[in-house]
Design a protein around this motif. Structure first.
Motif, PDB file in Angstrom:
ATOM      1  N   SER A 109       1.126  -1.226  -0.044  1.00 13.92           N
ATOM      2  CA  SER A 109      -0.047  -0.092   0.027  1.00 13.92           C
ATOM      3  C   SER A 109       0.906   1.128   0.101  1.00 13.92           C
ATOM      4  CB  SER A 109      -0.905   0.048   1.130  1.00 13.92           C
ATOM      5  OG  SER A 109      -1.928  -1.048   1.316  1.00 13.92           O
ATOM      6  N   THR A 110       1.843   1.051   0.926  1.00 10.29           N
ATOM      7  CA  THR A 110       3.100   2.109   0.815  1.00 10.29           C
ATOM      8  C   THR A 110       3.498   2.672  -0.535  1.00 10.29           C
ATOM      9  OG1 THR A 110       3.579   1.872   3.280  1.00 10.29           O
ATOM     10  CG2 THR A 110       4.949   3.364   2.105  1.00 10.29           C
ATOM     11  N   GLU A 111       3.908   1.712  -1.157  1.00  7.12           N
ATOM     12  CA  GLU A 111       4.539   1.752  -2.429  1.00  7.12           C
ATOM     13  C   GLU A 111       3.427   2.349  -3.639  1.00  7.12           C
ATOM     14  OE1 GLU A 111       6.836  -0.653  -5.977  1.00  7.12           O
ATOM     15  OE2 GLU A 111       6.794  -1.404  -3.910  1.00  7.12           O
ATOM     16  N   VAL A 204      -9.847   1.904  -4.369  1.00  8.02           N
ATOM     17  CA  VAL A 204     -10.176   3.046  -4.775  1.00  8.02           C
ATOM     18  C   VAL A 204      -9.127   4.052  -4.427  1.00  8.02           C
ATOM     19  CG1 VAL A 204     -11.641   5.129  -5.093  1.00  8.02           C
ATOM     20  CG2 VAL A 204     -12.461   2.919  -5.325  1.00  8.02           C
ATOM     21  N   VAL A 205      -8.963   4.267  -3.034  1.00  7.96           N
ATOM     22  CA  VAL A 205      -7.888   5.277  -2.353  1.00  7.96           C
ATOM     23  C   VAL A 205      -6.420   4.944  -2.662  1.00  7.96           C
ATOM     24  CG1 VAL A 205      -7.028   6.036  -0.076  1.00  7.96           C
ATOM     25  CG2 VAL A 205      -9.413   5.677  -0.456  1.00  7.96           C
ATOM     26  N   PRO A 210      -4.256   6.831  -6.808  1.00  2.45           N
ATOM     27  CA  PRO A 210      -2.967   7.426  -7.382  1.00  2.45           C
ATOM     28  C   PRO A 210      -2.809   7.025  -8.774  1.00  2.45           C
ATOM     29  CG  PRO A 210      -3.240   5.873  -5.368  1.00  2.45           C
ATOM     30  CD  PRO A 210      -4.456   5.890  -5.763  1.00  2.45           C
ATOM     31  N   ILE A 211      -3.225   5.951  -9.361  1.00  2.00           N
ATOM     32  CA  ILE A 211      -3.082   5.763 -10.943  1.00  2.00           C
ATOM     33  C   ILE A 211      -3.673   7.014 -11.577  1.00  2.00           C
ATOM     34  CG2 ILE A 211      -4.920   4.231 -11.266  1.00  2.00           C
ATOM     35  CD1 ILE A 211      -1.343   3.868 -12.597  1.00  2.00           C
ATOM     36  N   SER A 212      -4.629   7.663 -11.165  1.00  6.59           N
ATOM     37  CA  SER A 212      -5.536   8.624 -11.990  1.00  6.59           C
ATOM     38  C   SER A 212      -4.659   9.983 -11.708  1.00  6.59           C
ATOM     39  CB  SER A 212      -6.594   8.833 -11.211  1.00  6.59           C
ATOM     40  OG  SER A 212      -7.517   7.818 -11.482  1.00  6.59           O
ATOM     41  N   ILE A 255      -1.435  -5.293  -9.712  1.00 12.48           N
ATOM     42  CA  ILE A 255      -1.979  -5.238  -8.444  1.00 12.48           C
ATOM     43  C   ILE A 255      -3.321  -4.892  -8.723  1.00 12.48           C
ATOM     44  CG2 ILE A 255      -2.330  -3.778  -6.741  1.00 12.48           C
ATOM     45  CD1 ILE A 255      -0.126  -5.410  -6.002  1.00 12.48           C
ATOM     46  N   ILE A 256      -3.928  -4.042  -9.600  1.00 12.67           N
ATOM     47  CA  ILE A 256      -5.297  -3.748  -9.920  1.00 12.67           C
ATOM     48  C   ILE A 256      -5.857  -4.994 -10.412  1.00 12.67           C
ATOM     49  CG2 ILE A 256      -6.851  -2.241 -11.644  1.00 12.67           C
ATOM     50  CD1 ILE A 256      -4.805  -0.139 -11.360  1.00 12.67           C
TER      51      ILE A 256
END
Length: 314
Positions: A109-111, A204-205, A210-212, A255-256
């Protein structure tokens, strides 16, 4: 292959690839090599970024944190995996499984957040070059990294607490090579709508948001690059941004696909091989991608080696 052993009932059995015993020697050899490369590559980036003053910039501060994350992430999974692949048993204690689950989720999650921070850093460097040092000041950089670490910690605490409360009805077999959330959820003998909603919300968070932001940053960077007339600066932008974008694609892509769909919709073998990719292959490729495409890192390594030779001669 027999995966049972005489351990206590609190132990879990990591099935891993025991249904394909002919592949286990090959997988163990490849994983061991990848782990050595992960240790050497990421440690090199951390040391070079620390020792070379020319790399005391926000970009390499974030890159050092990414390398440290990859080191910890791989180490939380691979040693136990190799022990199980090489040994007669496939067991892991309940406490070891909980720790592995927690740290893998925390660091992953941190990454996710850190890669978004690095994209913002590239946006500031390319699109606001005159104000870059003011925008990306040391305090902001430290706060962004701290936020990423605390965010990963918070998500891990939430998901771990919910997942470990699920009743397993005596089921001790984890159908993966490490204690990962999808495999642990499938061990439960009840369906939990709460966990599915929580995982989706956190996805989503920590994934979609992040990817958006990364895609928006690189969309703006692309427009700025198209206006650059200097070929030298254009190549430098492509080298630094291209490395980060490659890492983002490799990490977020798998991951997604793994986490942002219903947990019962993927086959067991598919989940294992996807996990193999983002837990072992990606941490190995990250330092190679950044060093092979980055002249600054290669030049810094040469400077440090030359300095060591001169000090040895004197």
């Amino acid at each position: 292959m027999d995966t049972n052993n005489g351990s206590s009932t609190t132990d879990f059995i990591l099935l891993g690839f025991s249904d394909r015993p002919q592949l286990e020697p090959i997988i163990s050899g490849v994983v061991f090599i990848f782990y050595i490369v992960t240790l050497v590559g990421n440690t090199t980036i951390i040391l070079v970024s620390y020792l070379d003053t020319q790399l005391h910039t926000p970009m390499y501060f974030f890159l050092s944190n990414l390398s440290f994350l990859d080191l910890c992430y791989a180490t939380s999974i691979i040693p136990q995996m190799l022990v199980n692949l090489w040994g007669p048993t496939k067991s892991i204690t309940y406490g070891g499984c909980v720790l592995q689950f927690f740290f893998a989720l925390d660091l992953g999650s941190t990454e996710c957040l850190l890669l978004a921070v690095m994209a913002y850093d590239r946006y500031a460097a390319v699109c606001q070059p005159l104000h870059y040092t003011v925008i990306m000041n040391p305090q902001l950089c430290q706060n962004m990294v701290l936020t990423a670490w605390l965010g990963g910690l918070g998500s891990a605490l939430i998901v771990c607490s919910l997942t470990l409360k699920l009743p397993r009805c005596g089921n001790r077999e984890v159908n993966n090579f490490f204690c990962e959330m999808p495999a642990l959820i499938k061990m439960a003998c009840v369906y939990s709508k709460v966990i599915e909603i929580t995982v989706f919300a956190l996805g989503v968070v920590f994934l979609l948001a992040p990817i958006s932001l990364i895609l928006i940053s690189y969309g703006i960077i692309t427009q700025a690059v198209m206006r650059v007339k200097s070929k030298a600066r254009w190549r430098k932008v492509l080298n630094t941004c291209g490395s980060h974008l490659t890492v983002v694609t490799l990490f977020y892509g798998t991951i997604i696909y793994m986490y942002m769909k219903p947990q019962n919709s993927s086959s067991q073998d598919e989940g294992k091989f996807l996990s193999l990719f983002y837990t072992i292959i990606t941490p190995t490729l990250n330092p190679l991608i950044y060093t092979l495409r980055n002249k600054d890192v290669k030049s810094a390594v040469k400077r440090i080696l030359c300095a060591e030779r001169w000090s040895a001669k004197s």
